[in-house]
Scaffold this active site. Structure first.
Site, PDB file in Angstrom:
ATOM      1  N   ASN A 273       8.014  -5.602  -0.555  1.00 29.02           N
ATOM      2  CA  ASN A 273       7.869  -4.391   0.258  1.00 29.02           C
ATOM      3  C   ASN A 273       6.390  -4.309   0.598  1.00 29.02           C
ATOM      4  OD1 ASN A 273       7.672  -1.958   1.513  1.00 29.02           O
ATOM      5  ND2 ASN A 273       8.869  -0.810   0.000  1.00 29.02           N
TER       6      ASN A 273
ATOM      7  N   ARG B 214       5.096  11.100  -2.464  1.00 30.04           N
ATOM      8  CA  ARG B 214       4.788  10.757  -1.079  1.00 30.04           C
ATOM      9  C   ARG B 214       6.001  10.986  -0.173  1.00 30.04           C
ATOM     10  NH1 ARG B 214       4.647   4.658   1.357  1.00 30.04           N
ATOM     11  NH2 ARG B 214       3.790   5.200   3.391  1.00 30.04           N
TER      12      ARG B 214
ATOM     13  N   GLU C 128      12.681  -9.395   2.395  1.00 26.31           N
ATOM     14  CA  GLU C 128      11.879  -8.265   2.876  1.00 26.31           C
ATOM     15  C   GLU C 128      12.609  -6.971   2.549  1.00 26.31           C
ATOM     16  OE1 GLU C 128      11.288  -8.231   7.109  1.00 26.31           O
ATOM     17  OE2 GLU C 128      10.231  -6.302   7.048  1.00 26.31           O
TER      18      GLU C 128
ATOM     19  N   ASP D 197       1.441 -15.386   7.247  1.00 27.71           N
ATOM     20  CA  ASP D 197       1.001 -16.767   7.041  1.00 27.71           C
ATOM     21  C   ASP D 197       1.081 -17.152   5.563  1.00 27.71           C
ATOM     22  OD1 ASP D 197       0.541 -17.193   9.700  1.00 27.71           O
ATOM     23  OD2 ASP D 197      -1.648 -17.033   9.578  1.00 27.71           O
TER      24      ASP D 197
ATOM     25  N   PRO E 196       0.789  -1.226   0.000  1.00 28.43           N
ATOM     26  CA  PRO E 196       0.000   0.000   0.000  1.00 28.43           C
ATOM     27  C   PRO E 196       0.824   1.280   0.000  1.00 28.43           C
ATOM     28  CG  PRO E 196      -0.083  -1.094   2.137  1.00 28.43           C
ATOM     29  CD  PRO E 196       0.551  -2.052   1.188  1.00 28.43           C
ATOM     30  N   ASN E 197       0.313   2.219  -0.747  1.00 29.01           N
ATOM     31  CA  ASN E 197       0.834   3.596  -0.841  1.00 29.01           C
ATOM     32  C   ASN E 197       2.133   3.720  -1.640  1.00 29.01           C
ATOM     33  OD1 ASN E 197      -1.281   4.770   0.807  1.00 29.01           O
ATOM     34  ND2 ASN E 197      -0.325   3.692   2.512  1.00 29.01           N
TER      35      ASN E 197
ATOM     36  N   TYR F  39      10.901   8.744   1.672  1.00 29.09           N
ATOM     37  CA  TYR F  39      10.907   7.640   0.703  1.00 29.09           C
ATOM     38  C   TYR F  39      11.696   7.950  -0.568  1.00 29.09           C
ATOM     39  CZ  TYR F  39       7.358   5.802   3.824  1.00 29.09           C
ATOM     40  OH  TYR F  39       6.712   5.339   4.942  1.00 29.09           O
TER      41      TYR F  39
ATOM     42  N   HIS G 246      12.461  -2.528   2.392  1.00 24.08           N
ATOM     43  CA  HIS G 246      11.864  -1.220   2.688  1.00 24.08           C
ATOM     44  C   HIS G 246      12.790  -0.140   2.165  1.00 24.08           C
ATOM     45  CE1 HIS G 246       9.104  -3.282   5.300  1.00 24.08           C
ATOM     46  NE2 HIS G 246      10.132  -3.920   5.826  1.00 24.08           N
ATOM     47  N   LEU G 247      12.209   0.918   1.665  1.00 30.35           N
ATOM     48  CA  LEU G 247      13.013   2.055   1.227  1.00 30.35           C
ATOM     49  C   LEU G 247      13.668   2.746   2.419  1.00 30.35           C
ATOM     50  CD1 LEU G 247      10.113   2.981  -0.996  1.00 30.35           C
ATOM     51  CD2 LEU G 247      12.389   3.038  -2.000  1.00 30.35           C
TER      52      LEU G 247
ATOM     53  N   ALA H  23       2.947  -0.684   5.034  1.00 28.89           N
ATOM     54  CA  ALA H  23       2.512  -0.722   6.436  1.00 28.89           C
ATOM     55  C   ALA H  23       1.981  -2.092   6.850  1.00 28.89           C
ATOM     56  CB  ALA H  23       1.454   0.351   6.679  1.00 28.89           C
TER      57      ALA H  23
ATOM     58  N   ARG I  69       7.029   0.899  13.740  1.00 33.12           N
ATOM     59  CA  ARG I  69       7.613   0.360  12.497  1.00 33.12           C
ATOM     60  C   ARG I  69       8.766  -0.606  12.772  1.00 33.12           C
ATOM     61  NH1 ARG I  69       5.252   3.660   8.437  1.00 33.12           N
ATOM     62  NH2 ARG I  69       4.835   5.733   9.241  1.00 33.12           N
TER      63      ARG I  69
ATOM     64  N   ARG J  57      12.876   4.657  12.682  1.00 30.54           N
ATOM     65  CA  ARG J  57      11.650   5.466  12.641  1.00 30.54           C
ATOM     66  C   ARG J  57      10.783   5.199  13.884  1.00 30.54           C
ATOM     67  NH1 ARG J  57       8.942   4.960   6.970  1.00 30.54           N
ATOM     68  NH2 ARG J  57       7.799   6.755   7.812  1.00 30.54           N
TER      69      ARG J  57
HETATM   70  C1  DHK Z   1       6.877   1.656   3.312  1.00 30.03           C
HETATM   71  C2  DHK Z   1       5.751   2.008   3.995  1.00 30.03           C
HETATM   72  O1  DHK Z   1       4.646   2.347   3.334  1.00 30.03           O
HETATM   73  C3  DHK Z   1       5.721   2.085   5.463  1.00 30.03           C
HETATM   74  O2  DHK Z   1       4.443   1.814   5.982  1.00 30.03           O
HETATM   75  C4  DHK Z   1       6.755   1.182   6.091  1.00 30.03           C
HETATM   76  C5  DHK Z   1       8.067   1.115   3.986  1.00 30.03           C
HETATM   77  C6  DHK Z   1       8.120   1.398   5.473  1.00 30.03           C
HETATM   78  C7  DHK Z   1       9.330   1.534   3.248  1.00 30.03           C
HETATM   79  O3  DHK Z   1      10.212   2.159   3.822  1.00 30.03           O
HETATM   80  O4  DHK Z   1       9.459   1.186   2.067  1.00 30.03           O
HETATM   81  O5  DHK Z   1       6.796   1.413   7.476  1.00 30.03           O
END
Ligand code: DHK
Length: 148
Positions: free
Chosen positions: A75, A19, A99, A88, A11-12, A24, A101-102, A78, A112, A108
């Protein structure tokens, strides 16, 4: 043998570029996909690149990866910090997963710091912005080279 990898974004992440660029980075998801395609080609692997804002759709993609992909980069956005269902799903499909994450989630907010994905992942890459995607591809391809 040529490996196939799935790069799954939660998401996002479709909003990358606009954003919170201070968190990010300035790179769009489309630019990241191009970066991944170049890295995958250089390492002689094929890749699919997917984004969804929906937990169930991400789970469906994980299930559908069985028999189609040799490994996954996730990635989960959230959902990393909330989704037992995603954890699962990762456990159930028996595919190696990196796994990603940017941002450095450990530097943070406290909420998180916990990841439901970490215990079921081969490893975690975070804090390197868009470049982390290339690092994750290298890590996964290296893992596949020695484990399958
Ligand atoms: C991306 C998100 O949307 C956050 O909710 C995570 C992750 C971190 C990222 O750093 O790529 O906490």
């Amino acid at each position: 043998m040529q490996h196939a990898i799935l790069i799954l974004n939660g998401p996002n992440l479709n909003l990358l570029g606009t954003r919170q660029p201070e968190v990010y980075g300035p790179t769009t998801l489309q630019d990241i996909e191009a970066l991944c395609a170049a890295k995958a080609a250089a390492l002689n692997v094929t890749m699919d690149f997917v984004q969804s804002n929906h937990e169930g759709v991400l789970i469906d993609h994980l299930h559908a990866a069985r028999g189609r992909f040799d490994g996954i980069i996730l990635n989960a956005g959230a959902y990393t910090h909330s989704s037992i269902a995603l954890m699962d799903a990762v456990s159930s499909i028996m595919l190696p997963l990196v796994e990603l994450h940017l941002s450095n989630i450990h530097a943070r907010e406290a909420f998180r710091h916990h990841s439901y994905i970490a215990p079921v992942a081969v490893g975690q890459i975070c804090g390197f912005g868009a470049a982390g995607y290339a690092l994750a591809i290298e890590a996964l391809v290296g893992y596949l080279g020695t484990h399958g």
